[in-house]
Design an enzyme around this catalytic site. Structure first.
Site, short mmCIF file in Angstrom:
data_model
loop_
_atom_site.label_atom_id
_atom_site.label_comp_id
_atom_site.label_asym_id
_atom_site.label_seq_id
_atom_site.Cartn_x
_atom_site.Cartn_y
_atom_site.Cartn_z
N ASP A 155 0.94 -1.22 0.03
CA ASP A 155 0.17 -0.03 -0.29
C ASP A 155 0.89 1.17 -0.11
O ASP A 155 1.62 1.33 0.79
CB ASP A 155 -0.83 -0.07 1.29
CG ASP A 155 -1.99 -0.96 1.29
OD1 ASP A 155 -2.29 -1.58 0.15
OD2 ASP A 155 -2.38 -1.52 2.51
N ASP A 212 -13.40 -4.40 -2.04
CA ASP A 212 -13.21 -4.32 -0.67
C ASP A 212 -14.51 -4.81 -0.07
O ASP A 212 -15.62 -3.86 -0.28
CB ASP A 212 -12.97 -2.57 -0.33
CG ASP A 212 -11.40 -2.24 -1.00
OD1 ASP A 212 -10.65 -3.06 -1.23
OD2 ASP A 212 -11.34 -1.08 -1.42
#
EC number: 4.3.2.10
Length: 258
Positions: A11, A130
């Protein structure tokens, strides 16, 4: 049988690799390029990079580090972050990425999936999902703009419906980011993975919850996923990729040994 894949996830925020828990409270892990090289050297099958605030900020992933990563690794890598057009994707691919992944922009405009697949081929187009289990409803819901906890929102889509929708529109691979498990290291959500596997005809990558080598084995053996993505166990050197692969091979999992 195709070999199962081990995929470190990086990330990226403000030019550095970060990691949170359940998509919140991110801490800085380190610089992008050295981490990418370390994972490639350890035997990762591919890497995934998420510019986690690009979509919520309304910008595209910073392409400068994409080119630097391409120079130092010789394994495939996928890049995500604010890709909203064919031109955005073309630029990232031209800098050396092998795949592009879309998530929030696909929810905003599902036709983007088809347009990208038609232009670059389905094998190049990954859709990230997600997904959050809501105790109140007993259902899995798709979330959007999860890179910024102040802008995260629940969409109209239930996860299984969105999985089927993105396949019909041309997704070549799905990464299922299980938000409840993210960074907790208590195992992948096998119940959810099995439900998704039942309706998913394209390669399925599990993401969120890996804490031990056994967790990877469970995802491959019990949910038949094609790849397992993890971050904190690799970032914090709790698990070495080479040792993980040797363990999985010893358990009968088809895996590429370096």
């Amino acid at each position: 049988m195709l070999a199962k894949r081990i995929i470190p996830c990086l990330d990226v925020r403000d030019g550095q690799v970060v990691k949170g828990v359940q998509f919140r409270n991110h801490e800085i892990i380190g610089d992008i390029v050295p981490l990418a090289k370390r994972y490639a050297d350890e035997g990762a099958d591919e890497l995934v990079f998420y510019d986690i605030t690009a979509s919520s900020d309304g910008r595209v992933v910073d392409k400068s580090w994409v080119a630097r990563v391409a120079e130092v690794i010789d394994i495939p890598f996928c890049v995500a972050g604010g890709i909203r057009s064919i031109d955005d994707a073309a630029k990232i691919l031209s800098f050396g990425a092998d795949k592009i992944s879309i998530n929030s922009p696909a929810l905003a405009d599902p036709t983007l999936i088809t347009r990208l697949a038609d232009r670059f081929g389905v094998q190049c187009i990954v859709v990230g999902i997600d997904t959050w289990f809501d105790d109140a409803t007993g259902k899995y819901h798709v979330n959007q703009y999860t890179g910024d906890e102040n802008r995260t929102r629940v969409t109209q889509w239930e996860t299984l419906d969105w999985v089927q929708e993105v396949q019909q529109r041309g997704a070549g691979e799905i990464v299922l980011n299980m938000m409840n498990q993210d960074g907790v290291r208590n195992g992948y959500d096998l119940t959810q993975l099995k439900k998704v596997r039942d309706v998913c005809r394209v390669p399925l990558i599990a993401s969120g919850g890996a804490g031990t080598m056994e967790h990877f084995l469970e995802a491959f053996r019990d949910a038949d996923v094609d790849g397992a993505l993890a971050a904190s166990v690799f970032h914090k050197q709790i698990i070495n990729i080479g040792e993980l692969k040797a363990y999985l091979a010893g358990q009968g999992v088809e895996i590429r040994i370096c």
